[in-house]
Enzyme design. Sequence first.
Site, PDB file in Angstrom:
ATOM      1  N   GLU A  40      59.736  13.268 -40.991  1.00 36.49           N
ATOM      2  CA  GLU A  40      61.054  12.702 -41.313  1.00 36.49           C
ATOM      3  C   GLU A  40      62.078  13.709 -40.820  1.00 36.49           C
ATOM      4  OE1 GLU A  40      62.250  12.539 -45.417  1.00 36.49           O
ATOM      5  OE2 GLU A  40      63.859  11.114 -45.005  1.00 36.49           O
ATOM      6  N   ARG A 265      47.087  19.881 -47.467  1.00 33.70           N
ATOM      7  CA  ARG A 265      48.201  20.583 -46.831  1.00 33.70           C
ATOM      8  C   ARG A 265      47.993  22.088 -46.912  1.00 33.70           C
ATOM      9  NH1 ARG A 265      52.641  18.307 -49.798  1.00 33.70           N
ATOM     10  NH2 ARG A 265      53.682  18.798 -47.860  1.00 33.70           N
ATOM     11  N   LYS A 275      60.395  21.595 -48.288  1.00 32.47           N
ATOM     12  CA  LYS A 275      61.558  21.356 -47.432  1.00 32.47           C
ATOM     13  C   LYS A 275      62.862  21.401 -48.230  1.00 32.47           C
ATOM     14  CE  LYS A 275      60.556  18.223 -43.544  1.00 32.47           C
ATOM     15  NZ  LYS A 275      60.729  16.793 -43.179  1.00 32.47           N
TER      16      LYS A 275
END
Length: 565
Positions: A40, A265, A275
């Site tokens: 994104e 992850r 983020k």
Amino acid sequence: MSTDETAPVEKPRNFIHEIIDEHNRAGRFGGRVHTRFPPEPNGYLHLGHAKSICLNFGTALKYGGKCNLRFDDTNPTKEDVEYVNSIMDDVRWLGFEWDGVYYASDYFEQLYQWAELLIQKGLAYVDSSTLEEIRQNRGTVTQAGSPGKYRDRPSEESLNLFRRMRAGEFADGAHVLRAKIDLAHPNMLMRDPILYRIRHAHHHRTGDDWCIYPMYDFAHGYSDSIEGITHSICTLEFEVHRVLYDWLIDSVGDIHHPQQIEFARLNLTYTMMSKRKLLELVESETVAGWDDPRMPTIAGIRRRGYPPSAIRAFCDDIGVTRFNGMTDLVVLENAIRNDLNRTAPRYMAVLKPLKVVITNYPEGQSETLDAVNNPEDPSAGTRQIPFGRELFIEHDDFLEDPPKKFFRLAPGREVRLRWGYFITCQEVVKDASGQIVELRCTYDPATRGGNSPDGRKVKATIHWVSAADAIPAEVRLYETLFTVPDLSEIPEDADWRSYLNPNSLTVNTDAKLEPALANLAVGDRCQFERLGYFCVDQDSKPGHPVFNRTVTLKDTWAKEQKKGD
RNA sequence: UGCCCGGUAGUGUAAUGGUAGCACAACAGAUUUUGGGUCUGUCUGUCAUGGUUCGAAUCCAUGCCGGGCAACCA
């Protein structure tokens, strides 16, 4: 992707490759492998993304397949072209090239058509409840939800409302489109998930064409399908989404159905990989920007001097599994050192200068000495370094009253100057406050180059620069940005900012460099002998070089000292 | 305490019913014009309990521990 990798598939490297091998045996996708990296554009890429990039692009390379770059740009309020551009830069810097760059927003019209189709099939409805009501009727993880009052709205009515939503007749939040699945489903994601919401917002690509935007679950799987993705690789938290991913694709008829596969992850000690929090660090100016060398962003580690090849090697090292672990930062540092040891040319630089006068070296005399550029790589050649009567050595390389295991310079002791001569400390000069300001030493002219004809040994070799030729420089030293290894263990009610490391940046403005270092360009990497790997920062100006310390060398002496504490 | 997913040396990762290996870390030694590098060696492991089997890290059951899921975020 490059075609020289289409050779027979080698041994699987991880469980995802095993799944692909199985698909290929069974003929699931006709032997095709097509992945995608789907960020994104709402922030800068970080090391966690690097793992995903290496996996997705690496898998395509391994199987002679393709990998797309696709921006999941379905939330106009958070996204920006600045991020789109940085993401493309970062992927390329890591050494990968996509087969196509796409945007979920390119598919908005098709997505909209599928939404209408779902309404017509009775599989979606417009819900006019408030956010709070929707939350209420969804239940909890231990309690089933219950249908809201709009759930049985006739499909013609939903269709009409949905078209008017698109036409911009309603305010944000007035209605949403929901899938009609099961409010009592044990998986919360299946309790009539929201598919579309109204957002009167300007989109960085579609401008004001739309005022309704699809949610992630709705847009993501269909985008994969449109692009013919075979293996939709994502992180573990999307595992519970897979059943919805499959439901949505199957519900619109016979369209391409990719296989979603989840992996763990990357978690790194002392490293913030959220983020949102990284954005906060930037916006609060806690760091100098997204490319601050302390940041785990790709932009940050690039500026820090981490080579992309080392990042790829690191990603190979840590593997890909479904186990949610914590990788030690030293594994990353090892990959960096391993890479730089082979490739970085050596130079001498002194961080904390201590003046040395060679009392028996003729005043006004100077000479140049040969130095090897990289002992690991003979092809790197040699260079000339100037030598003179006055030098700078590292302050840490002298101790007036040395402990047993200290091998460096001390009163009466002889050491070797790297590529130079043996020197012996004869006298310590102090200022009024007792600080050591100068050492007076003698040298042995017979030891030029660093070898003594009589076979005499010294216990240490130290680095130095000629005072008359030294280039003043700024050197920035970095430590971890946080003081705790596992950031997930910071209590909910604590302020995570209070775990920031106050010593994460040390600016040293007194450094002295050997002259050859003046020839390096921004981004060039090198080793300062015995100190670590460094690179030229973009803040360098003519006559004012700025270096970043990428990583220290392993330091057995520092470890030894720590033991003593 | 509902559903889903995990659990192999300190950390990460292999072994896919047949000798538990590798990397990093740690420790010891050799070598070294970087206390770097290189080389050699050492230490430490299948969450637990049952079951299936000639044989289980691997298959099954139960328990324990860890992670995820209740955004009009992705």
